[in-house]
Design a protein around this motif. Structure first.
Motif, short mmCIF file in Angstrom:
data_model
loop_
_atom_site.label_atom_id
_atom_site.label_comp_id
_atom_site.label_asym_id
_atom_site.label_seq_id
_atom_site.Cartn_x
_atom_site.Cartn_y
_atom_site.Cartn_z
N CYS A 61 77.16 -2.82 -0.09
CA CYS A 61 77.83 -1.76 0.67
C CYS A 61 78.45 -2.28 1.98
CB CYS A 61 76.85 -0.64 0.98
SG CYS A 61 76.12 0.11 -0.49
N VAL A 62 77.65 -2.98 2.77
CA VAL A 62 78.14 -3.46 4.06
C VAL A 62 79.19 -4.55 3.85
CG1 VAL A 62 77.51 -4.56 6.25
CG2 VAL A 62 76.01 -2.82 5.24
N LYS A 63 78.93 -5.46 2.96
CA LYS A 63 79.89 -6.54 2.67
C LYS A 63 81.23 -5.96 2.25
CE LYS A 63 80.60 -10.47 -0.41
NZ LYS A 63 80.02 -11.21 -1.55
N ASP A 64 81.22 -5.02 1.31
CA ASP A 64 82.46 -4.40 0.85
C ASP A 64 83.19 -3.67 1.97
OD1 ASP A 64 81.89 -5.38 -1.67
OD2 ASP A 64 81.20 -3.44 -2.46
N ALA A 65 82.43 -2.98 2.82
CA ALA A 65 83.05 -2.26 3.94
C ALA A 65 83.68 -3.22 4.93
CB ALA A 65 82.00 -1.38 4.63
N GLU A 73 81.20 1.28 10.88
CA GLU A 73 80.25 2.37 10.65
C GLU A 73 79.00 1.88 9.93
OE1 GLU A 73 79.95 6.56 8.18
OE2 GLU A 73 81.92 5.79 8.68
N LYS A 74 79.18 1.04 8.91
CA LYS A 74 78.04 0.50 8.17
C LYS A 74 77.17 -0.38 9.06
CE LYS A 74 79.01 2.23 4.14
NZ LYS A 74 78.22 3.33 3.64
N ILE A 75 77.79 -1.17 9.92
CA ILE A 75 77.04 -2.02 10.83
C ILE A 75 76.25 -1.15 11.81
CG2 ILE A 75 77.25 -3.69 12.71
CD1 ILE A 75 79.59 -4.93 11.04
#
Length: 88
Positions: A61-65, A73-75
């Motif tokens: 999820c974070v990598k893709d974002a 936002e994910k971070i």
């Protein structure tokens, strides 16, 4: 389902069985330190499951974002979660 989620699910199922066993131990009046040791073991499995879920989240999820320039936002979500973990 990826490997991290499969392993996390197994840890959660095992911890569920341990918690059920702990409840039975308390109902039977078992020795307090034996009960406490089982609680520690269940907590360890829950921590392991959480780590696997977080690893999956970061890896996917974070990598893709981040790769799509939407990672802030994910971070921020991860930082918020880490602050909860570190407060304990």
């Amino acid at each position: 389902m990826n490997q991290e989620k499969i392993k996390a699910l197994q840890s959660l199922k095992t911890s569920k069985g341990q918690v059920e066993g702990i409840i039975k131990m308390i109902e039977e009046g078992r020795y307090c330190l034996d009960v406490s040791n089982q609680i520690i073991a269940a907590q360890s499995l829950l921590k392991k499951a959480n780590l696997l879920i977080l690893k999956q989240h970061l890896s996917h999820c974070v990598k893709d974002a981040v790769l799509s320039d939407n990672g802030e936002e994910k971070i921020d979500e991860i930082i918020g979660l880490l602050s909860k973990i570190m407060d304990k």
